[in-house]
Design a protein around this motif. Structure first.
Motif, PDB file in Angstrom:
ATOM      1  N   THR A  17      11.908  -5.450  -1.989  1.00 12.58           N
ATOM      2  CA  THR A  17      11.735  -6.469  -0.947  1.00 12.58           C
ATOM      3  C   THR A  17      10.328  -7.039  -1.006  1.00 12.58           C
ATOM      4  O   THR A  17       9.388  -6.392  -1.431  1.00 12.58           O
ATOM      5  CB  THR A  17      11.978  -5.869   0.455  1.00 12.58           C
ATOM      6  OG1 THR A  17      11.063  -4.817   0.676  1.00 12.58           O
ATOM      7  CG2 THR A  17      13.408  -5.387   0.613  1.00 12.58           C
ATOM      8  N   LYS A  18      10.206  -8.273  -0.561  1.00 11.05           N
ATOM      9  CA  LYS A  18       8.924  -8.958  -0.577  1.00 11.05           C
ATOM     10  C   LYS A  18       8.023  -8.376   0.507  1.00 11.05           C
ATOM     11  O   LYS A  18       8.425  -8.264   1.655  1.00 11.05           O
ATOM     12  CB  LYS A  18       9.142 -10.456  -0.329  1.00 11.05           C
ATOM     13  CG  LYS A  18       7.897 -11.269  -0.415  1.00 11.05           C
ATOM     14  CD  LYS A  18       8.194 -12.729  -0.212  1.00 11.05           C
ATOM     15  CE  LYS A  18       6.921 -13.533  -0.255  1.00 11.05           C
ATOM     16  NZ  LYS A  18       7.151 -14.941  -0.013  1.00 11.05           N
ATOM     17  N   LYS A  19       6.825  -8.014   0.142  1.00  4.67           N
ATOM     18  CA  LYS A  19       5.885  -7.442   1.103  1.00  4.67           C
ATOM     19  C   LYS A  19       5.070  -8.579   1.721  1.00  4.67           C
ATOM     20  O   LYS A  19       4.554  -9.434   1.018  1.00  4.67           O
ATOM     21  CB  LYS A  19       4.967  -6.441   0.424  1.00  4.67           C
ATOM     22  CG  LYS A  19       5.709  -5.211  -0.060  1.00  4.67           C
ATOM     23  CD  LYS A  19       4.781  -4.206  -0.656  1.00  4.67           C
ATOM     24  CE  LYS A  19       5.549  -2.998  -1.131  1.00  4.67           C
ATOM     25  NZ  LYS A  19       4.681  -1.990  -1.705  1.00  4.67           N
ATOM     26  N   THR A  20       4.977  -8.568   3.030  1.00  3.27           N
ATOM     27  CA  THR A  20       4.198  -9.571   3.737  1.00  3.27           C
ATOM     28  C   THR A  20       3.178  -8.870   4.617  1.00  3.27           C
ATOM     29  O   THR A  20       3.370  -7.722   5.022  1.00  3.27           O
ATOM     30  CB  THR A  20       5.084 -10.462   4.617  1.00  3.27           C
ATOM     31  OG1 THR A  20       5.773  -9.631   5.555  1.00  3.27           O
ATOM     32  CG2 THR A  20       6.081 -11.244   3.792  1.00  3.27           C
ATOM     33  N   LYS A  21       2.126  -9.575   4.915  1.00  2.00           N
ATOM     34  CA  LYS A  21       1.106  -9.025   5.795  1.00  2.00           C
ATOM     35  C   LYS A  21       1.596  -9.126   7.231  1.00  2.00           C
ATOM     36  O   LYS A  21       2.247 -10.101   7.598  1.00  2.00           O
ATOM     37  CB  LYS A  21      -0.197  -9.812   5.655  1.00  2.00           C
ATOM     38  CG  LYS A  21      -0.860  -9.636   4.316  1.00  2.00           C
ATOM     39  CD  LYS A  21      -2.173 -10.397   4.285  1.00  2.00           C
ATOM     40  CE  LYS A  21      -2.839 -10.239   2.943  1.00  2.00           C
ATOM     41  NZ  LYS A  21      -4.119 -10.959   2.888  1.00  2.00           N
ATOM     42  N   PRO A  22       1.280  -8.145   8.057  1.00  4.58           N
ATOM     43  CA  PRO A  22       1.691  -8.231   9.456  1.00  4.58           C
ATOM     44  C   PRO A  22       0.929  -9.344  10.162  1.00  4.58           C
ATOM     45  O   PRO A  22      -0.214  -9.646   9.831  1.00  4.58           O
ATOM     46  CB  PRO A  22       1.316  -6.863  10.029  1.00  4.58           C
ATOM     47  CG  PRO A  22       0.295  -6.315   9.098  1.00  4.58           C
ATOM     48  CD  PRO A  22       0.579  -6.914   7.750  1.00  4.58           C
ATOM     49  N   ILE A  23       1.570  -9.945  11.122  1.00  2.00           N
ATOM     50  CA  ILE A  23       0.956 -11.012  11.899  1.00  2.00           C
ATOM     51  C   ILE A  23       0.109 -10.368  12.990  1.00  2.00           C
ATOM     52  O   ILE A  23       0.610  -9.551  13.772  1.00  2.00           O
ATOM     53  CB  ILE A  23       2.032 -11.913  12.543  1.00  2.00           C
ATOM     54  CG1 ILE A  23       2.887 -12.554  11.455  1.00  2.00           C
ATOM     55  CG2 ILE A  23       1.399 -12.955  13.446  1.00  2.00           C
ATOM     56  CD1 ILE A  23       4.091 -13.280  11.971  1.00  2.00           C
TER      57      ILE A  23
END
Length: 83
Positions: A17-23
């Motif tokens: 899965t694509k890792k994203t930075k937390p908002i």
């Protein structure tokens, strides 16, 4: 052994899965404390007084009032076109 296969499948799924930075989220309280509320009310009253003083200055100056009315008329016409 089936248990290890399931764990491997989940781990594989996580890595694909694509890792994203937390908002970032700013946590604020329910409302201002009473100290700030009183200071805020005083500041607002002082600011309102300044606004009223400026309004009186503008109303007494015919050229400024005429210019303000012209701008108000332009903005009103713009709003009418949008609606």
């Amino acid at each position: 052994m089936a248990h290890k296969k399931n764990r491997m499948a989940v781990e594989g799924l996580k890595s694909s899965t694509k890792k994203t930075k937390p908002i970032p989220v700013k946590i604020v309280s329910e409302g201002p404390s009473t100290t700030y509320a009183k200071e805020d009310q005083k500041w607002r009253a002082e600011d309102d007084l300044r606004a009223l003083q400026r309004a009186r200055e503008i109303e007494s100056d015919k050229s400024r009032m005429k210019a303000a009315k012209a701008v108000a008329k332009e903005q009103l016409n713009t709003l009418k076109k949008c609606l």
